[in-house]
Design a protein around this motif. Structure first.
Motif, PDB file in Angstrom:
ATOM      1  N   ILE A  68     -12.918 -33.391 -17.031  1.00  0.00           N
ATOM      2  CA  ILE A  68     -12.985 -32.837 -15.409  1.00  0.00           C
ATOM      3  C   ILE A  68     -12.321 -31.601 -15.235  1.00  0.00           C
ATOM      4  O   ILE A  68     -12.734 -30.947 -14.348  1.00  0.00           O
ATOM      5  CB  ILE A  68     -12.665 -34.007 -14.424  1.00  0.00           C
ATOM      6  N   GLU A  69     -11.297 -31.498 -16.061  1.00  0.00           N
ATOM      7  CA  GLU A  69     -10.555 -30.149 -16.149  1.00  0.00           C
ATOM      8  C   GLU A  69     -11.529 -28.957 -16.359  1.00  0.00           C
ATOM      9  O   GLU A  69     -11.271 -27.888 -15.580  1.00  0.00           O
ATOM     10  CB  GLU A  69      -9.230 -30.293 -16.661  1.00  0.00           C
ATOM     11  N   SER A  70     -12.197 -29.117 -17.464  1.00  0.00           N
ATOM     12  CA  SER A  70     -12.927 -27.976 -18.080  1.00  0.00           C
ATOM     13  C   SER A  70     -14.093 -27.847 -16.934  1.00  0.00           C
ATOM     14  O   SER A  70     -14.224 -26.530 -16.688  1.00  0.00           O
ATOM     15  CB  SER A  70     -13.422 -28.394 -19.232  1.00  0.00           C
ATOM     16  N   LEU A  71     -14.518 -28.776 -16.357  1.00  0.00           N
ATOM     17  CA  LEU A  71     -15.424 -28.467 -15.243  1.00  0.00           C
ATOM     18  C   LEU A  71     -14.975 -27.640 -14.010  1.00  0.00           C
ATOM     19  O   LEU A  71     -15.404 -26.719 -13.580  1.00  0.00           O
ATOM     20  CB  LEU A  71     -16.077 -29.705 -14.700  1.00  0.00           C
ATOM     21  N   ALA A  72     -13.833 -28.144 -13.502  1.00  0.00           N
ATOM     22  CA  ALA A  72     -13.103 -27.679 -12.340  1.00  0.00           C
ATOM     23  C   ALA A  72     -12.750 -26.354 -12.599  1.00  0.00           C
ATOM     24  O   ALA A  72     -12.580 -25.401 -11.725  1.00  0.00           O
ATOM     25  CB  ALA A  72     -12.007 -28.401 -12.113  1.00  0.00           C
ATOM     26  N   ASN A  73     -12.284 -25.739 -13.881  1.00  0.00           N
ATOM     27  CA  ASN A  73     -11.885 -24.538 -14.462  1.00  0.00           C
ATOM     28  C   ASN A  73     -12.947 -23.543 -14.522  1.00  0.00           C
ATOM     29  O   ASN A  73     -12.664 -22.481 -14.922  1.00  0.00           O
ATOM     30  CB  ASN A  73     -10.731 -24.749 -15.408  1.00  0.00           C
ATOM     31  N   ALA A  74     -14.345 -24.224 -14.693  1.00  0.00           N
ATOM     32  CA  ALA A  74     -15.527 -23.260 -15.048  1.00  0.00           C
ATOM     33  C   ALA A  74     -15.765 -22.502 -13.797  1.00  0.00           C
ATOM     34  O   ALA A  74     -15.411 -22.306 -12.850  1.00  0.00           O
ATOM     35  CB  ALA A  74     -16.573 -24.234 -15.572  1.00  0.00           C
ATOM     36  N   ASP A  75     -16.653 -21.438 -14.107  1.00  0.00           N
ATOM     37  CA  ASP A  75     -17.057 -20.666 -13.033  1.00  0.00           C
ATOM     38  C   ASP A  75     -18.597 -21.214 -12.791  1.00  0.00           C
ATOM     39  O   ASP A  75     -19.353 -21.927 -13.545  1.00  0.00           O
ATOM     40  CB  ASP A  75     -17.927 -19.278 -13.779  1.00  0.00           C
ATOM     41  N   ILE A  76     -18.826 -21.205 -11.559  1.00  0.00           N
ATOM     42  CA  ILE A  76     -20.025 -22.060 -10.839  1.00  0.00           C
ATOM     43  C   ILE A  76     -21.233 -21.478 -11.379  1.00  0.00           C
ATOM     44  O   ILE A  76     -22.369 -22.259 -11.656  1.00  0.00           O
ATOM     45  CB  ILE A  76     -20.033 -21.657  -9.454  1.00  0.00           C
ATOM     46  N   GLU A  77     -21.158 -20.171 -11.967  1.00  0.00           N
ATOM     47  CA  GLU A  77     -22.498 -19.856 -12.546  1.00  0.00           C
ATOM     48  C   GLU A  77     -22.884 -20.253 -13.770  1.00  0.00           C
ATOM     49  O   GLU A  77     -23.806 -20.610 -14.131  1.00  0.00           O
ATOM     50  CB  GLU A  77     -22.506 -18.280 -12.757  1.00  0.00           C
ATOM     51  N   ASP A  78     -21.677 -20.855 -14.577  1.00  0.00           N
ATOM     52  CA  ASP A  78     -21.913 -21.481 -15.862  1.00  0.00           C
ATOM     53  C   ASP A  78     -22.311 -22.797 -15.493  1.00  0.00           C
ATOM     54  O   ASP A  78     -23.108 -23.397 -16.420  1.00  0.00           O
ATOM     55  CB  ASP A  78     -20.541 -21.359 -16.718  1.00  0.00           C
ATOM     56  N   VAL A  79     -21.964 -23.660 -14.473  1.00  0.00           N
ATOM     57  CA  VAL A  79     -22.385 -24.817 -14.261  1.00  0.00           C
ATOM     58  C   VAL A  79     -23.624 -24.913 -13.730  1.00  0.00           C
ATOM     59  O   VAL A  79     -24.448 -25.765 -14.095  1.00  0.00           O
ATOM     60  CB  VAL A  79     -21.477 -25.369 -12.778  1.00  0.00           C
ATOM     61  N   LEU A  80     -24.167 -23.904 -12.990  1.00  0.00           N
ATOM     62  CA  LEU A  80     -25.673 -23.981 -12.530  1.00  0.00           C
ATOM     63  C   LEU A  80     -26.626 -23.567 -13.771  1.00  0.00           C
ATOM     64  O   LEU A  80     -27.778 -23.955 -13.873  1.00  0.00           O
ATOM     65  CB  LEU A  80     -25.767 -22.781 -11.282  1.00  0.00           C
ATOM     66  N   LEU A  81     -25.869 -22.719 -14.859  1.00  0.00           N
ATOM     67  CA  LEU A  81     -26.612 -22.338 -15.849  1.00  0.00           C
ATOM     68  C   LEU A  81     -27.031 -23.583 -16.878  1.00  0.00           C
ATOM     69  O   LEU A  81     -28.077 -23.952 -17.330  1.00  0.00           O
ATOM     70  CB  LEU A  81     -25.862 -21.334 -16.910  1.00  0.00           C
ATOM     71  N   MET A  82     -26.088 -24.525 -16.888  1.00  0.00           N
ATOM     72  CA  MET A  82     -26.096 -25.888 -17.616  1.00  0.00           C
ATOM     73  C   MET A  82     -27.121 -26.770 -16.833  1.00  0.00           C
ATOM     74  O   MET A  82     -27.701 -27.762 -17.442  1.00  0.00           O
ATOM     75  CB  MET A  82     -24.949 -26.299 -17.886  1.00  0.00           C
ATOM     76  N   TRP A  83     -27.137 -26.642 -15.803  1.00  0.00           N
ATOM     77  CA  TRP A  83     -27.925 -27.552 -14.804  1.00  0.00           C
ATOM     78  C   TRP A  83     -29.413 -27.041 -14.580  1.00  0.00           C
ATOM     79  O   TRP A  83     -30.437 -27.707 -14.220  1.00  0.00           O
ATOM     80  CB  TRP A  83     -27.283 -27.655 -13.382  1.00  0.00           C
ATOM     81  N   GLN A  84     -29.587 -25.813 -15.220  1.00  0.00           N
ATOM     82  CA  GLN A  84     -30.962 -25.131 -15.094  1.00  0.00           C
ATOM     83  C   GLN A  84     -32.057 -26.018 -15.427  1.00  0.00           C
ATOM     84  O   GLN A  84     -32.085 -26.485 -16.749  1.00  0.00           O
ATOM     85  CB  GLN A  84     -30.864 -23.762 -16.023  1.00  0.00           C
ATOM     86  N   GLY A  85     -32.934 -26.234 -14.531  1.00  0.00           N
ATOM     87  CA  GLY A  85     -34.121 -26.933 -15.155  1.00  0.00           C
ATOM     88  C   GLY A  85     -34.181 -28.605 -14.722  1.00  0.00           C
ATOM     89  O   GLY A  85     -35.177 -29.286 -14.486  1.00  0.00           O
ATOM     90  N   LEU A  86     -33.112 -28.840 -14.227  1.00  0.00           N
ATOM     91  CA  LEU A  86     -32.570 -30.475 -14.038  1.00  0.00           C
ATOM     92  C   LEU A  86     -33.227 -30.530 -12.495  1.00  0.00           C
ATOM     93  O   LEU A  86     -33.511 -31.834 -12.089  1.00  0.00           O
ATOM     94  CB  LEU A  86     -31.379 -30.724 -14.068  1.00  0.00           C
ATOM     95  N   GLY A  87     -33.363 -29.607 -11.434  1.00  0.00           N
ATOM     96  CA  GLY A  87     -33.554 -29.746 -10.434  1.00  0.00           C
ATOM     97  C   GLY A  87     -32.377 -30.061  -9.381  1.00  0.00           C
ATOM     98  O   GLY A  87     -31.331 -30.347  -9.724  1.00  0.00           O
ATOM     99  N   TYR A  88     -32.742 -30.205  -7.868  1.00  0.00           N
ATOM    100  CA  TYR A  88     -31.935 -30.640  -7.226  1.00  0.00           C
ATOM    101  C   TYR A  88     -30.650 -29.902  -7.259  1.00  0.00           C
ATOM    102  O   TYR A  88     -29.387 -30.697  -7.465  1.00  0.00           O
ATOM    103  CB  TYR A  88     -31.786 -32.118  -7.162  1.00  0.00           C
ATOM    104  N   TYR A  89     -30.272 -28.455  -7.041  1.00  0.00           N
ATOM    105  CA  TYR A  89     -29.134 -27.986  -7.564  1.00  0.00           C
ATOM    106  C   TYR A  89     -28.001 -28.241  -6.745  1.00  0.00           C
ATOM    107  O   TYR A  89     -26.769 -28.021  -7.003  1.00  0.00           O
ATOM    108  CB  TYR A  89     -29.497 -26.500  -7.832  1.00  0.00           C
ATOM    109  N   THR A  90     -28.389 -28.591  -5.313  1.00  0.00           N
ATOM    110  CA  THR A  90     -27.227 -29.170  -4.769  1.00  0.00           C
ATOM    111  C   THR A  90     -26.167 -29.997  -5.202  1.00  0.00           C
ATOM    112  O   THR A  90     -24.824 -29.963  -5.171  1.00  0.00           O
ATOM    113  CB  THR A  90     -27.334 -29.628  -3.296  1.00  0.00           C
ATOM    114  N   ARG A  91     -26.776 -30.765  -6.060  1.00  0.00           N
ATOM    115  CA  ARG A  91     -25.923 -31.952  -6.870  1.00  0.00           C
ATOM    116  C   ARG A  91     -25.070 -31.163  -7.855  1.00  0.00           C
ATOM    117  O   ARG A  91     -23.657 -31.566  -7.968  1.00  0.00           O
ATOM    118  CB  ARG A  91     -26.875 -32.533  -7.799  1.00  0.00           C
ATOM    119  N   ALA A  92     -25.488 -30.126  -8.353  1.00  0.00           N
ATOM    120  CA  ALA A  92     -24.441 -29.303  -9.291  1.00  0.00           C
ATOM    121  C   ALA A  92     -23.227 -28.682  -8.575  1.00  0.00           C
ATOM    122  O   ALA A  92     -22.154 -28.842  -9.144  1.00  0.00           O
ATOM    123  CB  ALA A  92     -25.219 -28.219 -10.053  1.00  0.00           C
ATOM    124  N   ARG A  93     -23.312 -28.071  -7.596  1.00  0.00           N
ATOM    125  CA  ARG A  93     -22.520 -27.473  -6.709  1.00  0.00           C
ATOM    126  C   ARG A  93     -21.569 -28.651  -6.138  1.00  0.00           C
ATOM    127  O   ARG A  93     -20.422 -28.229  -6.041  1.00  0.00           O
ATOM    128  CB  ARG A  93     -23.318 -26.529  -5.675  1.00  0.00           C
TER     129      ARG A  93
END
Length: 380
Positions: A68-93
């Protein structure tokens, strides 16, 4: 929540069935999970998404953000990139926002109780119950689509689900045993996913078959009653803009509305009921209709976009017309080879795939000599 009971004959039967038939999933263990982070991420991913779709995304996400620390310290762009194609992107944010809160305010540790979990951003009743039950073995009923189907059939609940949701939750909680809560939660979800399925349920294999009211009444195929909302149909233009270097113009979608925060090509859409309109080009240029279109279905929207293309010269890039457009959209030109570095939605990936196809018809000129006003493209 309240009303949980000691183990009942129904819950005992279900747990015995689960011990023999429970699914092996990458985020699951028998008993309480020692790592609530895995439970949380998997439950967020599984919302409105199938298990088979989620599995590869879960593995990739955990490789990138193992804690959870690695996720919290990440850039939101990287999080969205890993979520790419999964849909419902509000979940990732929301996942990202919640990770930051847990690290900052809770020392990286999830609170154990349902009430405390509900205070976290992006965690509602379903997710709070999931974490509390699956990670901390608390007797909190988790009510997803699978559980709704099991409960509604078991008690022959014939009213529309949206009218009796609280009654379903209450009955689910009454079935929840005080012991082995984590296993019971996994068991009832597995029962709905593999036995009490929407179509062709395997009633003979169900541990509840001797108690199922819908089975006795012959109404299994009619329950639950789910009223589906009609999708709104929208259509409009998408603008593919290339410069002399072959780079394509992209923008980051506004942080509100559908697909917010993702990378996209400029586009707009209106309700089809108002009638199809001629596109209002975002700036003057030699626009052509590519004879290409893309269609995509969201939860509540059926969308169709016609792709228009223009090429801007170095001189045109410096014009006030284009500069105003660029300022309003906040966009940039990027090479096609670098598309992989940006979080495009499935809709935009369809556009890219369509534009990679060879032209099959001669393009019809559109608006090549027409001076058009700059217009801020609309969002849903």
């Amino acid at each position: 929540m309240t009303d949980q009971t000691d183990t009942t004959p129904l819950s005992s039967s279900l747990l015995a069935w689960y011990d023999k038939n429970g699914r092996d999933l990458p985020w699951r263990v028998r008993g309480a999970h020692p790592n609530p982070y895995l439970v949380w991420v998997s439950e967020i991913m599984l919302q409105q998404t199938t298990v088979q779709t989620v599995i590869p995304y879960f593995y990739r996400f955990m490789d990138k953000f193992p804690t959870i620390e690695s996720l919290a310290n990440a850039d939101i762009e990287d999080v969205l990139l890993m979520w790419q194609g999964l849909g419902y992107y509000t979940r990732a944010r929301k996942l990202y926002e919640c990770a930051k809160t847990i690290v900052a305010d809770y020392g990286g540790k999830f609170p154990e109780t349902y009430a405390e979990l509900l205070k976290l951003p992006g965690i509602g009743p379903y997710t709070a119950a999931s974490i509390s039950s699956l990670a901390f073995d608390k007797p909190e009923a988790v009510v997803d689509g699978n559980v709704i189907r099991v409960i509604a059939r078991l008690y022959s609940m014939t009213e529309p689900v949206d009218q009796i949701k609280q009654e379903i939750v209450k009955k689910a909680q009454q079935l929840m045993p005080k012991e082995r809560a984590a296993d019971y939660t996994s068991a009832i979800m597995d029962l709905g996913a593999t036995v009490c399925t929407p179509k062709n349920p395997k009633c003979k294999s169900c541990p509840f078959n001797s108690d199922c009211c819908a089975l006795k009444e012959g109404t299994v195929d009619e329950i639950p009653i789910i009223v589906k909302l009609e999708k709104v149909k929208k259509s409009g233009p998408l603008f593919w803009i290339e410069n002399e270097r072959g780079e394509v113009f992209i923008r980051k979608r506004t942080e509100t509305g559908l697909l917010s925060g993702l990378t996209e090509f400029p586009w707009s859409a209106d309700d089809v009921s108002v009638g199809k309109k001629e596109p209002e080009f975002p700036f003057a240029g030699g626009w052509t209709f590519t004879n290409k279109s893309v269609k995509h279905v969201f939860t509540h929207i059926q969308l169709s976009l016609d792709i228009y293309k223009t090429e801007v010269s170095g001189k045109e890039e410096k014009s006030s017309d284009f500069k105003d457009f660029k300022t309003k959209t906040g966009g940039i030109f990027v090479s096609k080879e670098n598309f992989k570095d940006y979080p495009f939605s499935t809709l935009m990936k369809k556009v890219i795939a369509e534009m990679e196809k060879p032209d099959v018809k001669k393009n019809k000129k559109s608006g090549s000599n027409k001076k058009t006003e700059n217009k801020q493209l609309s969002d849903f």
